[in-house]
Motif scaffolding. Structure first.
Motif, PDB file in Angstrom:
ATOM      1  N   ILE A 522       0.822  -1.210   0.000  1.00 49.42           N
ATOM      2  CA  ILE A 522       0.000   0.000   0.000  1.00 49.42           C
ATOM      3  C   ILE A 522       0.853   1.256   0.000  1.00 49.42           C
ATOM      4  O   ILE A 522       0.516   2.249  -0.656  1.00 49.42           O
ATOM      5  N   GLN A 553      -3.407  -3.470  -5.014  1.00 49.59           N
ATOM      6  CA  GLN A 553      -3.461  -2.372  -4.045  1.00 49.59           C
ATOM      7  C   GLN A 553      -4.884  -1.851  -3.876  1.00 49.59           C
ATOM      8  O   GLN A 553      -5.340  -1.579  -2.753  1.00 49.59           O
ATOM      9  N   GLU A 554      -5.612  -1.706  -4.957  1.00 48.93           N
ATOM     10  CA  GLU A 554      -6.999  -1.246  -4.857  1.00 48.93           C
ATOM     11  C   GLU A 554      -7.857  -2.258  -4.095  1.00 48.93           C
ATOM     12  O   GLU A 554      -8.736  -1.881  -3.303  1.00 48.93           O
ATOM     13  N   CYS A 557      -7.167  -1.844  -0.369  1.00 49.83           N
ATOM     14  CA  CYS A 557      -7.822  -0.649   0.168  1.00 49.83           C
ATOM     15  C   CYS A 557      -9.309  -0.879   0.406  1.00 49.83           C
ATOM     16  O   CYS A 557      -9.861  -0.471   1.438  1.00 49.83           O
ATOM     17  N   SER A 595       0.170   9.516   2.898  1.00 48.87           N
ATOM     18  CA  SER A 595      -0.219   8.729   1.726  1.00 48.87           C
ATOM     19  C   SER A 595      -0.370   9.610   0.496  1.00 48.87           C
ATOM     20  O   SER A 595      -0.848  10.744   0.566  1.00 48.87           O
ATOM     21  N   ASN A 597      -1.938   8.158  -2.244  1.00 48.18           N
ATOM     22  CA  ASN A 597      -3.024   7.496  -2.957  1.00 48.18           C
ATOM     23  C   ASN A 597      -4.288   8.335  -2.766  1.00 48.18           C
ATOM     24  O   ASN A 597      -4.958   8.271  -1.732  1.00 48.18           O
ATOM     25  N   PHE A 600      -7.709   6.347  -2.240  1.00 49.91           N
ATOM     26  CA  PHE A 600      -7.798   5.709  -0.928  1.00 49.91           C
ATOM     27  C   PHE A 600      -7.960   6.749   0.170  1.00 49.91           C
ATOM     28  O   PHE A 600      -8.688   6.537   1.149  1.00 49.91           O
TER      29      PHE A 600
END
Length: 701
Positions: A522, A553-554, A557, A595, A597, A600
């Motif tokens: 992540i 990764q998705e 999450c 993060s 992302n 996310f």
């Protein structure tokens, strides 16, 4: 030991005493003759070899050469020198043969004197067994065996002659016709042991119709007669047996009166009939056939309950159908049989059913995928119902199996196996299904609402297994905390969530969920990939190709958001909810600052807002509370009448569940369409192969 025949019993009652006395006299006489023979052989021991050597010498010395060659095949051979042991064994054999001849002579003499000693017995022998007076050397055991066979054959002939349905039979095998089956059906209305035996034998022949290795009294060639015989054996036989031996119902269970004379006579028939049931259970793929067999077997279960080995085979066969069948209706019928048997005979069958269902389920859960998961979940839920019949027995069985899981985990941690294979004993579907199964069993047995409904005054003994099961599950999750086994972690976390929610026991699950935020899967920037999305519900491991990809990764999450919200929804009405979520909110905000992302971070921000909103809601509600934290009774009743779905966090979770359910539905439809296309393609290929084989056959012809 086999059953004593009628001829043997008759011989024992009438002639055994005379025979034993007669044999004692013969043995005494033979002993005296043997002593005399030993004296005579000791005196002549040195002369016999000389005579033998002389005889041998005369054969070769006195015969001219022309006569020797003219004698054809009768060529005398010179005896080789024998060892001492060979000569002794030869002498012993000669002595035995001579003693046998003397015994026969003595037996003849004794039979001649029998007329004076026991005239009554001598008269009986003249009338019934005159051949014994004309004595010849015969083995008495062989004679008795032949007598038994003759009596059995005579009984069978007499029995067959009494049946009106066998008059038309001229061959060795009786052909089963519709008229014969109808006659049997009529006779079973007022049954006897003989008609039940004949129908069971015909039923067994019909069941083993494809087995050419065994020979049966009846043969089935007519399909309609075959169907009627099957229905007769499955429906009429249990009714007929219940007419001969009526069972009694005591304390909710059926019992067989042992003073009934038909019980022992029907025992062997039912044992043979059980073999037909076992064969049908092993080949039952049709729903109607399986339901009919199980229903018939349920009717005869009281008659099998005293035969421990046989009833164990029956239970194992039914459990195997329950665990391996792909037909849901057959599974339900098998479970109904097991449930009824366990409740009717808890002392005799419950422990056997519990152990057999668990072990058989584990043997059939190695292959787990999206297609088999519904079947496995049904097995786990239905087996949990069986473990709820008697919680004391279930605790004893559960303690043993949970302890085995703990031993496997300890051996894996200590590295008793090689380092490359130590984790494989834990990280497999069988071990994960075991932990999930016991979480379902304990959750169902220790549910406070269910305890109130059943008016239980005492705490369930299964609650003692909560702590060891949670410890084993936590140890399995942390055994290899790598990103490749995150699906296994999520699967076991769902088991802990179910256990905590149903039992009301707090389990610190969020630290297990939050550990994935520190994983490189992540924190690092993902690489693009065209791989399919990971199915976290039906997998416990991902391939190496998924590691570091955006797809994986998705998925991680989404799993984090789902599991975190499912954990806190259990305490959405708790009076301590604000204190519970405060450290979680702080840690998530720190993570969002670091993060990169964006997608996310938005999901986390929405979750944090719902947690804060729910904490504010609880704070407002508890501002009017007059009791303190030490009053656990009042604290547990806080917002007891308020629906969880109406809380701020509850509304959020309801929407998220609807979205996930829609995704599952779409995925299930896609899988079903794919499976249908695969079956259609396979059928088409098989048809093409059959067509090509027919064309080749035509060309050859």
């Amino acid at each position: 030991m086999g059953k004593t025949s009628k001829s043997t019993k008759k011989f024992q009652n009438k002639h055994l005493k005379h025979t034993i006395e007669h044999r004692k006299e013969v043995q005494k006489h033979n002993k005296l003759r043997g002593n005399r023979k030993k004296k005579s052989t000791t005196t002549n021991d040195g002369e016999e070899p000389k005579r033998e050597r002389k005889a041998a010498k005369e054969v070769f010395e006195d015969m001219p050469v022309d006569e020797f060659f003219a004698s054809g095949f009768e060529v005398p051979k010179e005896k080789k020198s024998k060892s001492k042991k060979e000569s002794e064994s030869e002498a012993d054999s000669d002595e035995e043969s001579s003693s046998d001849e003397e015994d026969e002579e003595q037996m003849k003499a004794d039979l001649d004197n029998l007329k004076d000693k026991d005239p009554e017995f001598y008269k009986y022998l003249q009338e019934n067994d005159k051949g014994l007076l004309d004595f010849e050397g015969v083995n008495p055991l062989e004679a008795m065996g032949e007598l038994d066979e003759e009596v059995e054959e005579e009984e069978e002939e007499q029995g067959d002659g009494d049946d009106s349905d066998d008059d038309t039979v001229k061959n060795d095998k009786n052909e089963i016709t519709i008229q014969l089956v109808q006659q049997w059906s009529k006779n079973l209305e007022s049954p006897n042991r003989k008609i039940i035996r004949n129908v069971c034998v015909a039923f067994k022949a019909a069941v083993n119709i494809n087995n050419s290795t065994e020979d049966y009294k009846y043969a089935v060639t007519d399909p309609k007669a075959f169907q009627k015989v099957m229905l007769l054996g499955l429906k009429k036989i249990p009714q007929a047996i219940q007419k001969l031996v009526k069972y009694k119902i005591a304390n909710g269970s059926r019992t067989i009166p042992q003073n009934n004379p038909n019980v022992s006579q029907l025992s062997n028939i039912l044992k043979s009939h059980a073999g037909s049931y076992l064969l049908l259970l092993g080949d039952s793929n049709n729903t109607d056939t399986a339901a009919l067999v199980l229903s018939s077997l349920q009717e005869l279960l009281p008659y099998y309950i005293s035969h421990r080995k046989l009833v164990k085979q029956i239970i194992n066969s039914v459990v195997n159908i329950w665990a391996s069948s792909t037909n849901v209706e057959i599974q339900i019928a098998a479970f109904a049989f097991l449930n009824n048997a366990a409740r009717e005979y808890p002392k005799s069958l419950l422990e056997l059913i519990l152990k057999s269902s668990y072990s058989t389920f584990l043997q059939n859960c190695r292959k787990t995928n999206v297609h088999t998961m519904p079947q496995l979940n049904f097995c786990k839920n239905s087996a949990a119902e069986l473990y709820g019949i008697n919680e004391t027995t279930s605790y004893q069985v559960g303690f043993e199996f949970v302890r085995q899981l703990a031993i496997h985990l300890r051996n894996s941690i200590n590295g008793t196996r090689s380092s490359n294979e130590s984790y494989k004993a834990i990280y497999n579907w069988q071990y994960c299904h075991s932990l999930d199964f016991w979480s379902r069993v304990i959750a169902q047995s220790c549910n406070p609402e269910r305890e109130l409904q059943n008016h239980k005054s005492k705490e369930s003994p299964m609650r003692q297994l909560i702590y060891p099961l949670v410890q084993v599950t936590l140890g399995a999750i942390r055994l290899i905390p790598t990103a490749q086994f995150f699906p296994l972690r999520f699967y076991l976390i769902r088991s802990l969530l179910r256990l905590s929610q149903q039992t009301g026991v707090y389990i610190p699950i969020y630290p297990l969920i939050s550990e994935i935020l520190t994983s490189t899967a992540i924190t690092k920037a993902p690489k693009p990939s065209k791989l399919q999305a990971v199915d976290f519900e039906n997998n416990i491991k991902v391939n190496q190709a998924y590691l570091g990809t955006k797809v994986y990764q998705e998925g991680l999450c989404e799993q984090f958001i789902e599991l975190t919200s499912e954990f806190f929804i259990m305490y959405t009405k708790s009076i301590a909810f604000p204190e519970l979520v405060t450290p979680v909110v702080l840690s998530l905000r720190r993570f969002m600052k670091k993060s990169r992302n964006t997608k996310f971070n938005k999901q986390l921000q929405q979750l944090v807002e719902k947690l804060n909103t729910n904490a504010t809601f609880i704070t407002q509600r508890r501002s009017n509370v007059e009791y303190g934290p030490t009053n656990k009774t009042e604290a547990s009743l806080f917002l007891n009448d308020f629906e969880w779905s109406k809380t701020p966090l509850g509304q959020y979770v309801v929407v998220q569940r609807q979205i996930r359910e829609e995704r599952r539905r779409i995925l299930q439809e896609a899988l079903e369409a794919e499976e249908e296309a695969r079956k259609k393609q396979q059928q088409q290929s098989e048809d093409e192969e059959d067509q090509s084989e027919e064309e080749d056959q035509e060309m050859e012809d």
